[in-house]
Design an enzyme around this catalytic site. Structure first.
Site, short mmCIF file in Angstrom:
data_model
loop_
_atom_site.label_atom_id
_atom_site.label_comp_id
_atom_site.label_asym_id
_atom_site.label_seq_id
_atom_site.Cartn_x
_atom_site.Cartn_y
_atom_site.Cartn_z
N HIS A 201 0.82 -1.21 0.00
CA HIS A 201 0.00 0.00 0.00
C HIS A 201 0.85 1.26 0.00
O HIS A 201 0.45 2.30 -0.50
CB HIS A 201 -0.92 -0.04 1.22
CG HIS A 201 -2.18 0.72 1.01
ND1 HIS A 201 -3.32 0.50 1.74
CD2 HIS A 201 -2.49 1.71 0.14
CE1 HIS A 201 -4.26 1.34 1.34
NE2 HIS A 201 -3.79 2.07 0.37
N GLU A 462 -3.76 -20.90 -12.00
CA GLU A 462 -2.59 -20.45 -11.24
C GLU A 462 -1.82 -21.60 -10.61
O GLU A 462 -0.91 -21.38 -9.82
CB GLU A 462 -3.02 -19.46 -10.16
CG GLU A 462 -4.14 -19.92 -9.28
CD GLU A 462 -4.69 -18.83 -8.38
OE1 GLU A 462 -3.98 -17.85 -8.12
OE2 GLU A 462 -5.85 -18.95 -7.94
N ASP A 486 1.33 -16.67 -9.35
CA ASP A 486 1.24 -17.94 -8.63
C ASP A 486 1.58 -19.12 -9.52
O ASP A 486 2.15 -20.11 -9.06
CB ASP A 486 -0.16 -18.12 -8.04
CG ASP A 486 -0.32 -17.39 -6.72
OD1 ASP A 486 0.68 -16.83 -6.22
OD2 ASP A 486 -1.44 -17.36 -6.18
N CYS A 533 -3.58 -11.94 -15.94
CA CYS A 533 -3.68 -10.88 -14.93
C CYS A 533 -2.50 -10.87 -13.96
O CYS A 533 -2.56 -10.21 -12.93
CB CYS A 533 -5.00 -11.00 -14.16
SG CYS A 533 -5.24 -12.60 -13.35
#
Length: 603
Positions: A201, A462, A486, A533
């Site tokens: 963040h 994934e 992943d 993605c």
């Protein structure tokens, strides 16, 4: 006698917020989680609780004032700051952190500082144990809240950035999102830290504020201290100047201490060039991403938090390809209910103004929700391979049904899709589809507005198991989303957060590329939409390869969209397909990298 010039020193970190800033680099003391441990008598516990409550109240007033100042900002930065500070305020209310610290005073008879630190570390370590990298970095949010309260308990300064001179660069061992929220871009030109990564963040907020930032610059504080000592010697001779002259490159992840005249000239030229490129990219916002031979590539945004929808639109996203819902489960004693989730998801759907929002069901492990759901969902010794994501949702069906209901209700506000993480078998998809039907019937019976049609149900590819059974998964799915992060981790058995093996993490490994190709081809045979993605989707170096493999939908962090679009506009899809075939057929990662360089040279 001529004065000896200070030696230039270059430190490499991770560029998390692009831009070049030049100015004095000044170490900022943000405080740590250190305090003496003292046992108190039973009759003294009330006094320690009162000290803690007073510090909490002071910290809450500080955060409310900062939130008010943040609202005066314009653009997505204001929303980012508001979200960060609101989350921190919640942590200082009737949260597990507050209750836990109070209990440690009363039950363990610890002084307020020690009780606070021990509860913070217990919570933070729980976050760090999670398999999801984004959630693991939330540990720093918990620690920052604790540092704020601890500074108050110990009588420290509330905003350590206020004293910096205008145009300064800030340096610290670690910089939290709340620290960034306190930075005034009119005063602080950029910042660097020894710890941190691009997914946190802190990085998101730096990008929203337009502050150049470098994180993970190992040895930063030691190098700065050494350079500062040299400056102090100069100051003793009457040449006082605060901080160490430095240049910070937030794109390349470089911090240069005592830059030479030539380095200054080179970076000033780079800064001017970046400004020109930014203006050029901005003009591409409303232009479709289409190759030279007319093939459309949809560019969508990955969202970690609701307020990022504004940045997605500003950067020209055609929709949301991945909205992570994990933030809803942070620092809570109970999972969010249907009304709470519906409100959040509806806000995002409405913000995207008719563009499709792909909502991923929660991708957290049992170790996060044990407190809320009981020991039956406790995390195992290896969270990455344990009870997480869809496995947890299916083990706790009420949890899944609440989330599906919220998505259906948000679908009344605009188009949505449902994405399932960690799928490995068709049976898991069938079970979710049955749950979706059940929830839909219940909402219809209750007369609750919901999506007019059943939202498409897709799966994340994934794991190698999902990729190799992609043909079977395609029979029960409406779309695929390939999560290359992943997929690479599970295929190569590499935890990229572990510095001892991080160098082995390679999305260009032949096995990874073949699994991607197999998944794409399975989707195309079944005529299913398929997107990528993972991080490679937002890296322009991979755009030609992915287009050549047949991918026509890429989802990435919003700031990456303009550069990927710029690259797509230069591509020829037929040439990309030919080169992609050669790349996937190559058995050697080094050869693959060379072929990829050749492909990128075509544009």
């Amino acid at each position: 006698m001529a004065e000896k010039r200070a030696e230039e020193r270059v430190l490499q970190g991770i560029g998390v917020s692009p831009g070049v800033a030049e100015g004095p680099l000044i170490a900022v003391d943000l405080g740590g989680l250190q305090a003496s441990v003292r046992r108190v008598k039973a009759k003294e516990t009330a006094e320690e609780v009162a000290r803690l409550e007073a510090a909490l109240e002071t910290a809450r007033r500080q955060l409310k004032a900062a939130r008010l100042r943040g609202r005066r900002r314009k653009g997505p930065a204001a929303e980012e700051i508001g979200m960060v500070l609101e989350a921190h305020l919640q942590m200082l209310s009737s949260s597990r952190l507050v209750r836990g610290a109070r209990a440690r005073i009363e039950q363990d008879r610890l002084n307020a500082e020690a009780a606070l630190i021990r509860e913070i570390e217990a919570l933070a370590q729980g976050f760090e144990a999670m398999a999801d990298g984004y959630l693991a970095e939330r540990a720093e949010d918990v620690r920052e809240v604790g540092r704020r309260v601890l500074r108050t308990l110990q009588g420290g300064a509330t905003n350590p950035f206020q004293t910096l001179q205008e145009g300064a660069l800030a340096a610290a061992g670690a910089v939290s999102p709340a620290d960034v929220a306190q930075m005034n871009p009119q005063r602080v030109a950029g910042f660097a830290a020894a710890l941190g990564g691009a997914q946190g963040h802190t990085a998101i907020l730096a990008r929203s504020l337009g502050l150049p930032a470098v994180l993970g610059a190992v040895g930063l504080m030691e190098a700065l201290a050494e350079a500062a000592r040299d400056r102090e010697e100069a100051a003793a001779k009457g040449r006082d100047s605060p901080g160490v002259p430095a240049i910070l490159d937030g794109a390349e992840g470089v911090v240069v201490l005592n830059p030479s005249d030539e380095t200054r000239r080179r970076y000033r030229e780079r800064r001017a060039r970046l400004a020109r490129e930014a203006r050029k990219l901005e003009r591409l916002r409303d232009r479709p991403a289409e190759t030279r031979d007319g093939v459309r590539i949809a560019l969508q945004a990955n969202l970690d938090l609701p307020m990022e929808a504004a940045a997605a639109l500003e950067n020209g996203a055609e929709g949301v390809g991945l909205f992570r819902t994990e933030f809803l489960y942070m620092n809570v004693d109970r999972p969010p209910d249907e009304e709470e989730q519906t409100a959040v998801l509806s806000d995002v759907v409405e913000a995207m103004a008719g563009r499709t929002v792909t909502i991923r069901t929660m991708d957290v492990g049992g170790e996060k929700l044990t407190r809320a759901l009981g020991p039956d969902v406790a995390g195992g010794e290896n969270p990455a391979l344990g009870l997480r994501a869809i496995r947890l949702s299916l083990k706790a069906p009420k949890l899944l049904e609440v989330q599906l209901a919220a998505i259906l209700r948000a679908g009344a506000r605009g188009p949505v899709r449902i994405l399932l993480p960690m799928i490995t078998t068709p049976g898991e998809v069938r079970r979710v589809r049955e749950a979706l039907k059940k929830v839909r019937r219940r909402l219809t019976r209750q007369g609750v507005p919901q999506a007019e049609d059943v939202p498409p149900l897709g799966v994340m590819i994934e794991t190698p198991g999902a990729a190799l059974s992609a043909d079977a998964l395609a029979q029960v799915s409406d779309f695929f989303a390939i999560g290359t992060n992943d997929l690479t981790m599970y295929t190569l058995a590499v935890d990229r957060a572990d510095e001892q093996v991080a160098a082995l993490y390679n999305p260009l490994h032949p096995a990874v590329l073949r699994l991607i190709e197999f998944s794409v081809q399975a989707a195309l045979r079944a005529r299913l939409p398929v997107s990528v993605c993972g991080e490679v989707a937002g890296d322009p170096r991979f755009s030609g390869l992915l287009a050549g493999l047949g991918v026509r939908d890429l989802s990435m962090s919003a700031p990456a969209i303009p550069r990927v679009k710029q690259r797509v506009l230069t591509l020829d899809s037929a040439a990309c397909a030919q080169r992609a075939r050669a790349i996937v057929d190559s058995p050697d990662s080094g050869r693959i990298a060379s072929l990829l360089d050749d492909l990128n040279g075509l544009g």
